[in-house]
Design a protein around this motif. Sequence first.
Motif, short mmCIF file in Angstrom:
data_model
loop_
_atom_site.label_atom_id
_atom_site.label_comp_id
_atom_site.label_asym_id
_atom_site.label_seq_id
_atom_site.Cartn_x
_atom_site.Cartn_y
_atom_site.Cartn_z
N SER A 102 0.81 -1.22 0.00
CA SER A 102 0.00 0.00 0.00
C SER A 102 0.84 1.27 0.00
O SER A 102 0.33 2.35 -0.29
N SER A 103 2.14 1.14 0.33
CA SER A 103 3.00 2.32 0.35
C SER A 103 3.62 2.63 -1.00
O SER A 103 4.25 3.68 -1.17
N ARG A 104 3.45 1.74 -1.99
CA ARG A 104 4.07 1.94 -3.30
C ARG A 104 3.32 3.02 -4.08
O ARG A 104 2.08 2.99 -4.18
N PRO A 105 4.03 3.99 -4.64
CA PRO A 105 3.34 5.08 -5.36
C PRO A 105 2.64 4.64 -6.63
O PRO A 105 1.73 5.33 -7.11
N THR A 106 3.05 3.51 -7.22
CA THR A 106 2.43 3.05 -8.46
C THR A 106 1.37 1.97 -8.23
O THR A 106 0.86 1.39 -9.19
N MET A 107 1.02 1.71 -6.98
CA MET A 107 0.05 0.66 -6.69
C MET A 107 -1.34 1.07 -7.18
O MET A 107 -1.72 2.24 -7.12
N ARG A 108 -2.10 0.11 -7.67
CA ARG A 108 -3.47 0.33 -8.12
C ARG A 108 -4.43 -0.03 -6.99
O ARG A 108 -4.32 -1.12 -6.41
N PHE A 109 -5.35 0.86 -6.72
CA PHE A 109 -6.28 0.66 -5.62
C PHE A 109 -7.70 0.48 -6.13
O PHE A 109 -8.06 0.99 -7.20
N VAL A 110 -8.50 -0.22 -5.35
CA VAL A 110 -9.90 -0.47 -5.66
C VAL A 110 -10.75 0.55 -4.92
O VAL A 110 -10.52 0.83 -3.74
N GLY A 111 -11.72 1.13 -5.62
CA GLY A 111 -12.60 2.11 -5.00
C GLY A 111 -13.49 1.48 -3.93
O GLY A 111 -13.96 0.34 -4.08
N LEU A 112 -13.72 2.21 -2.86
CA LEU A 112 -14.57 1.73 -1.78
C LEU A 112 -16.04 1.86 -2.18
O LEU A 112 -16.47 2.93 -2.62
N LYS A 113 -16.81 0.80 -2.01
CA LYS A 113 -18.21 0.80 -2.43
C LYS A 113 -19.13 1.15 -1.26
O LYS A 113 -18.89 0.76 -0.12
#
Length: 345
Positions: A102-113
């Motif tokens: 989670s600290s990686r600047p290029t990580m892809r995150f999933v939107g919270l529903k």
Amino acid sequence: MTEITRVGIDLAKKIFHLTAMDSGGEIVERKRLRRAGLQSYLARLPKGCVVAMEACGGAHHWGRLATMHGHRVRLMGGQFVAPYIKSNKNDVLDADAIAEASSRPTMRFVGLKSVEQEHVQHVHRARRLAIRNRTAQTNQLHGMLLEYGIAAPKGMGALLRRLAEVLEDGENELLSATRALLWDLGEELRRVDGRVKQFDLEIAALAARMPAARRLMTIPGIGDKTATALVAAVGDASAFRNGREMAAWLGLVPRQHSTGGRATLLGISKRGDRYLRTLLIHGARSALCAAAPKTDRRSRWAVGIKQRRGNNAAAVALANKNARAAWALLARGESFDVAHMGEAA
């Protein structure tokens, strides 16, 4: 607790493992908690902490709970967390990997529903299950009738009519117990089909109450099912930088296998939500059939691709274009304009 700025949580049904890090990435503490203990831990964390989890079952519930306590939630796909697991796999190392990823600047995150989005998704999933059960019930009836030398035509309606004729025929070799069984299976098929129709009505009602879904339904090839599924799955479309990113997230772009400066493009990547991608492509097929007599620029483009590349390539290309248009409508709140010309054009 004041040193903690990031927490990685390995979710489970009863026992949760978490790893807390400071601003320098050093591990401050590791904990093993039950459900009640995790709730109180989130309440005690300093406001503004990053709470990271894999996007799995229950993740959106815990994400909403963490947001209520003033934390920043980061959900990630499991395939992006796996490379950060060191040595053997266990719950403690999983929590470490989640916090690190989670600290990686290029990580892809999933939107919270939200709970509303999850409800719409659950209606769609219940409908999919009912359709699978209906198909299985139909196939079972076809197979059972064939065991007695009785062939039934395709289609549920034709099958039920043929089944009624078979049950009324007193000269065939069916036992009375077999007739009762077939009648019961036919009634079960009617009941499952009724559930599918009820879900269709519920989805139509949901689309009528959702402004974003009503805007999406103005795009040719997007109906109430695709519109509601898009709103529920995408959530905040501004998380994508442009429509191309959203189309790639849906798996509607070519898969690459390039090396040595030579680009090699294969079939579509088929990433993301298979159900949503299927709805978009089937909707595009329908719009492609209706595009032949139309004279607008979009329809002429689709018909041209169909003539050059065939039906399948044209349907996927139109589904890609619809996904990009859907991003513009969701992210910018715009209305669909069939005569719109992009910057590239």
